[in-house]
Design a protein around this motif. Structure first.
Motif, PDB file in Angstrom:
ATOM      1  N   ILE A 184     -26.471-134.698-116.436  1.00  0.00           N
ATOM      2  CA  ILE A 184     -26.615-134.782-117.889  1.00  0.00           C
ATOM      3  C   ILE A 184     -25.698-135.926-118.302  1.00  0.00           C
ATOM      4  CG2 ILE A 184     -26.387-133.607-120.103  1.00  0.00           C
ATOM      5  CD1 ILE A 184     -26.452-130.935-118.530  1.00  0.00           C
ATOM      6  N   SER A 185     -26.261-137.034-118.729  1.00  0.00           N
ATOM      7  CA  SER A 185     -25.437-138.198-119.064  1.00  0.00           C
ATOM      8  C   SER A 185     -24.816-138.019-120.447  1.00  0.00           C
ATOM      9  CB  SER A 185     -26.270-139.479-119.016  1.00  0.00           C
ATOM     10  OG  SER A 185     -27.046-139.606-120.184  1.00  0.00           O
ATOM     11  N   ALA A 186     -23.805-138.834-120.719  1.00  0.00           N
ATOM     12  CA  ALA A 186     -23.140-138.812-122.020  1.00  0.00           C
ATOM     13  C   ALA A 186     -24.108-139.186-123.141  1.00  0.00           C
ATOM     14  CB  ALA A 186     -21.949-139.763-122.012  1.00  0.00           C
ATOM     15  N   ALA A 187     -25.227-139.827-122.815  1.00  0.00           N
ATOM     16  CA  ALA A 187     -26.217-140.223-123.819  1.00  0.00           C
ATOM     17  C   ALA A 187     -27.118-139.066-124.255  1.00  0.00           C
ATOM     18  CB  ALA A 187     -27.078-141.369-123.288  1.00  0.00           C
ATOM     19  N   TYR A 188     -27.007-137.919-123.589  1.00  0.00           N
ATOM     20  CA  TYR A 188     -27.820-136.760-123.959  1.00  0.00           C
ATOM     21  C   TYR A 188     -27.487-136.348-125.390  1.00  0.00           C
ATOM     22  CZ  TYR A 188     -29.997-132.209-123.830  1.00  0.00           C
ATOM     23  OH  TYR A 188     -30.799-131.139-124.113  1.00  0.00           O
ATOM     24  N   PRO A 189     -28.441-136.038-126.233  1.00  0.00           N
ATOM     25  CA  PRO A 189     -29.840-135.714-125.963  1.00  0.00           C
ATOM     26  C   PRO A 189     -30.807-136.894-126.047  1.00  0.00           C
ATOM     27  CG  PRO A 189     -29.340-135.163-128.214  1.00  0.00           C
ATOM     28  CD  PRO A 189     -28.064-135.678-127.602  1.00  0.00           C
ATOM     29  N   ASP A 190     -30.269-138.098-126.212  1.00  0.00           N
ATOM     30  CA  ASP A 190     -31.143-139.264-126.327  1.00  0.00           C
ATOM     31  C   ASP A 190     -31.644-139.782-124.988  1.00  0.00           C
ATOM     32  OD1 ASP A 190     -30.941-139.287-129.126  1.00  0.00           O
ATOM     33  OD2 ASP A 190     -29.025-140.324-128.989  1.00  0.00           O
ATOM     34  N   ALA A 191     -31.172-139.202-123.878  1.00  0.00           N
ATOM     35  CA  ALA A 191     -31.592-139.633-122.538  1.00  0.00           C
ATOM     36  C   ALA A 191     -32.293-138.482-121.826  1.00  0.00           C
ATOM     37  CB  ALA A 191     -30.374-140.077-121.735  1.00  0.00           C
ATOM     38  N   ASP A 192     -33.339-138.805-121.120  1.00  0.00           N
ATOM     39  CA  ASP A 192     -34.059-137.815-120.313  1.00  0.00           C
ATOM     40  C   ASP A 192     -33.182-137.382-119.143  1.00  0.00           C
ATOM     41  OD1 ASP A 192     -36.091-136.213-119.268  1.00  0.00           O
ATOM     42  OD2 ASP A 192     -37.266-137.883-118.490  1.00  0.00           O
ATOM     43  N   ILE A 193     -33.395-136.177-118.675  1.00  0.00           N
ATOM     44  CA  ILE A 193     -32.728-135.686-117.469  1.00  0.00           C
ATOM     45  C   ILE A 193     -33.675-136.027-116.319  1.00  0.00           C
ATOM     46  CG2 ILE A 193     -31.758-133.693-116.290  1.00  0.00           C
ATOM     47  CD1 ILE A 193     -30.377-134.522-118.977  1.00  0.00           C
ATOM     48  N   TYR A 194     -33.283-137.030-115.546  1.00  0.00           N
ATOM     49  CA  TYR A 194     -34.186-137.599-114.541  1.00  0.00           C
ATOM     50  C   TYR A 194     -33.357-138.408-113.562  1.00  0.00           C
ATOM     51  CZ  TYR A 194     -37.669-140.835-112.661  1.00  0.00           C
ATOM     52  OH  TYR A 194     -38.464-141.567-111.842  1.00  0.00           O
ATOM     53  N   PRO A 195     -33.562-138.282-112.291  1.00  0.00           N
ATOM     54  CA  PRO A 195     -34.386-137.308-111.584  1.00  0.00           C
ATOM     55  C   PRO A 195     -33.636-136.004-111.367  1.00  0.00           C
ATOM     56  CG  PRO A 195     -33.422-138.832-110.014  1.00  0.00           C
ATOM     57  CD  PRO A 195     -32.953-139.269-111.381  1.00  0.00           C
ATOM     58  N   HIS A 196     -34.318-135.066-110.721  1.00  0.00           N
ATOM     59  CA  HIS A 196     -33.731-133.795-110.296  1.00  0.00           C
ATOM     60  C   HIS A 196     -33.650-133.820-108.771  1.00  0.00           C
ATOM     61  CE1 HIS A 196     -34.711-132.697-114.362  1.00  0.00           C
ATOM     62  NE2 HIS A 196     -34.034-131.588-114.213  1.00  0.00           N
ATOM     63  N   TYR A 197     -32.824-132.953-108.233  1.00  0.00           N
ATOM     64  CA  TYR A 197     -32.620-132.887-106.787  1.00  0.00           C
ATOM     65  C   TYR A 197     -32.645-131.432-106.347  1.00  0.00           C
ATOM     66  CZ  TYR A 197     -30.963-137.594-107.618  1.00  0.00           C
ATOM     67  OH  TYR A 197     -30.884-138.905-108.006  1.00  0.00           O
ATOM     68  N   THR A 198     -33.097-131.214-105.116  1.00  0.00           N
ATOM     69  CA  THR A 198     -33.046-129.884-104.503  1.00  0.00           C
ATOM     70  C   THR A 198     -32.483-130.036-103.100  1.00  0.00           C
ATOM     71  OG1 THR A 198     -35.211-130.001-103.424  1.00  0.00           O
ATOM     72  CG2 THR A 198     -35.169-129.184-105.708  1.00  0.00           C
ATOM     73  N   GLY A 199     -32.251-128.901-102.474  1.00  0.00           N
ATOM     74  CA  GLY A 199     -31.949-128.945-101.055  1.00  0.00           C
ATOM     75  C   GLY A 199     -33.161-129.488-100.318  1.00  0.00           C
ATOM     76  N   VAL A 200     -32.991-129.822 -99.059  1.00  0.00           N
ATOM     77  CA  VAL A 200     -34.107-130.364 -98.277  1.00  0.00           C
ATOM     78  C   VAL A 200     -35.187-129.297 -98.145  1.00  0.00           C
ATOM     79  CG1 VAL A 200     -34.814-131.310 -96.058  1.00  0.00           C
ATOM     80  CG2 VAL A 200     -32.629-131.990 -97.061  1.00  0.00           C
ATOM     81  N   LEU A 201     -36.386-129.645 -98.587  1.00  0.00           N
ATOM     82  CA  LEU A 201     -37.524-128.729 -98.556  1.00  0.00           C
ATOM     83  C   LEU A 201     -38.566-129.219 -97.557  1.00  0.00           C
ATOM     84  CD1 LEU A 201     -38.039-128.241-102.403  1.00  0.00           C
ATOM     85  CD2 LEU A 201     -37.022-126.602-100.800  1.00  0.00           C
ATOM     86  N   THR A 202     -39.128-128.289 -96.823  1.00  0.00           N
ATOM     87  CA  THR A 202     -40.220-128.568 -95.897  1.00  0.00           C
ATOM     88  C   THR A 202     -41.414-127.748 -96.337  1.00  0.00           C
ATOM     89  OG1 THR A 202     -38.642-128.895 -94.106  1.00  0.00           O
ATOM     90  CG2 THR A 202     -40.942-128.514 -93.484  1.00  0.00           C
ATOM     91  N   ARG A 203     -42.546-128.382 -96.472  1.00  0.00           N
ATOM     92  CA  ARG A 203     -43.753-127.659 -96.896  1.00  0.00           C
ATOM     93  C   ARG A 203     -44.182-126.678 -95.807  1.00  0.00           C
ATOM     94  NH1 ARG A 203     -47.426-130.136-100.920  1.00  0.00           N
ATOM     95  NH2 ARG A 203     -48.979-129.129 -99.638  1.00  0.00           N
ATOM     96  N   ALA A 204     -44.543-125.491 -96.204  1.00  0.00           N
ATOM     97  CA  ALA A 204     -44.957-124.452 -95.264  1.00  0.00           C
ATOM     98  C   ALA A 204     -46.259-124.814 -94.555  1.00  0.00           C
ATOM     99  CB  ALA A 204     -45.106-123.109 -95.993  1.00  0.00           C
ATOM    100  N   ASP A 205     -47.108-125.630 -95.199  1.00  0.00           N
ATOM    101  CA  ASP A 205     -48.379-126.011 -94.584  1.00  0.00           C
ATOM    102  C   ASP A 205     -48.246-127.215 -93.652  1.00  0.00           C
ATOM    103  OD1 ASP A 205     -48.126-128.175 -96.319  1.00  0.00           O
ATOM    104  OD2 ASP A 205     -49.869-127.636 -97.549  1.00  0.00           O
ATOM    105  N   GLY A 206     -47.021-127.740 -93.519  1.00  0.00           N
ATOM    106  CA  GLY A 206     -46.778-128.860 -92.619  1.00  0.00           C
ATOM    107  C   GLY A 206     -47.159-130.222 -93.177  1.00  0.00           C
ATOM    108  N   GLN A 207     -47.724-130.267 -94.368  1.00  0.00           N
ATOM    109  CA  GLN A 207     -48.144-131.525 -94.972  1.00  0.00           C
ATOM    110  C   GLN A 207     -46.935-132.289 -95.524  1.00  0.00           C
ATOM    111  OE1 GLN A 207     -51.375-132.744 -94.971  1.00  0.00           O
ATOM    112  NE2 GLN A 207     -51.578-131.036 -93.535  1.00  0.00           N
ATOM    113  N   PRO A 208     -47.053-133.606 -95.650  1.00  0.00           N
ATOM    114  CA  PRO A 208     -45.951-134.384 -96.238  1.00  0.00           C
ATOM    115  C   PRO A 208     -45.873-134.140 -97.745  1.00  0.00           C
ATOM    116  CG  PRO A 208     -47.819-135.798 -95.770  1.00  0.00           C
ATOM    117  CD  PRO A 208     -48.164-134.444 -95.214  1.00  0.00           C
ATOM    118  N   HIS A 209     -44.727-134.417 -98.306  1.00  0.00           N
ATOM    119  CA  HIS A 209     -44.569-134.352 -99.761  1.00  0.00           C
ATOM    120  C   HIS A 209     -45.333-135.501-100.389  1.00  0.00           C
ATOM    121  CE1 HIS A 209     -41.509-131.261 -99.625  1.00  0.00           C
ATOM    122  NE2 HIS A 209     -40.881-131.936 -98.692  1.00  0.00           N
TER     123      HIS A 209
END
Length: 128
Positions: free
Chosen positions: A58-83
């Motif tokens: 959340i930047s100091a410019a909030y609320p005038d700045a979008d929250i972008y990007p987001h991050y997660t832990g490393v995820l692997t698709r259950a179907d084996g397909q690429p993201h």
């Protein structure tokens, strides 16, 4: 110590309320904003681990700045397909992560907030 702008402090509180029951870590970014990490976030069965962390700045410019990007832990698709192109593996806050690039092009700072954006990201992941 850096004092947070009221809008940033309110955004942090909104995240804590929305993700009640989930540990939420908040670290100042040194420029009036914060890095937020929400632990134990469910992302659905499309991944080999259905629970991960969700992080964003959340930047100091909030609320005038979008929250972008987001991050997660490393995820692997259950179907084996690429993201798809909106997800790529990168480091974030000294940990391996997946960067989720979902910009809000029609964002309305009077309506959209940090907690709602985080929830939209979580739901988007669950729907993959």
């Amino acid at each position: 110590m850096i004092t947070l702008a009221p809008a940033v402090a309110e955004a942090v509180e909104a995240v804590r309320l929305h993700f009640a029951g989930h540990p939420v870590e908040v670290v100042t970014d040194g420029a009036g904003g914060v890095f937020v990490t929400v632990e134990e976030v469910p992302v659905g069965t499309a991944y080999t681990s259905s629970v991960t962390w969700l992080g964003f700045q959340i930047s100091a410019a909030y609320p005038d700045a979008d929250i972008y990007p987001h991050y997660t832990g490393v995820l692997t698709r259950a179907d084996g397909q690429p993201h798809g192109p909106a997800i790529q593996q990168v480091p974030w806050q000294n940990r391996p992560a997946m960067q989720i690039s979902r910009r809000s092009n029609r964002r309305d700072s009077g309506v959209d907030n940090v907690a709602l954006k985080a929830e939209r990201i979580r739901r988007w992941l669950a729907d993959q």
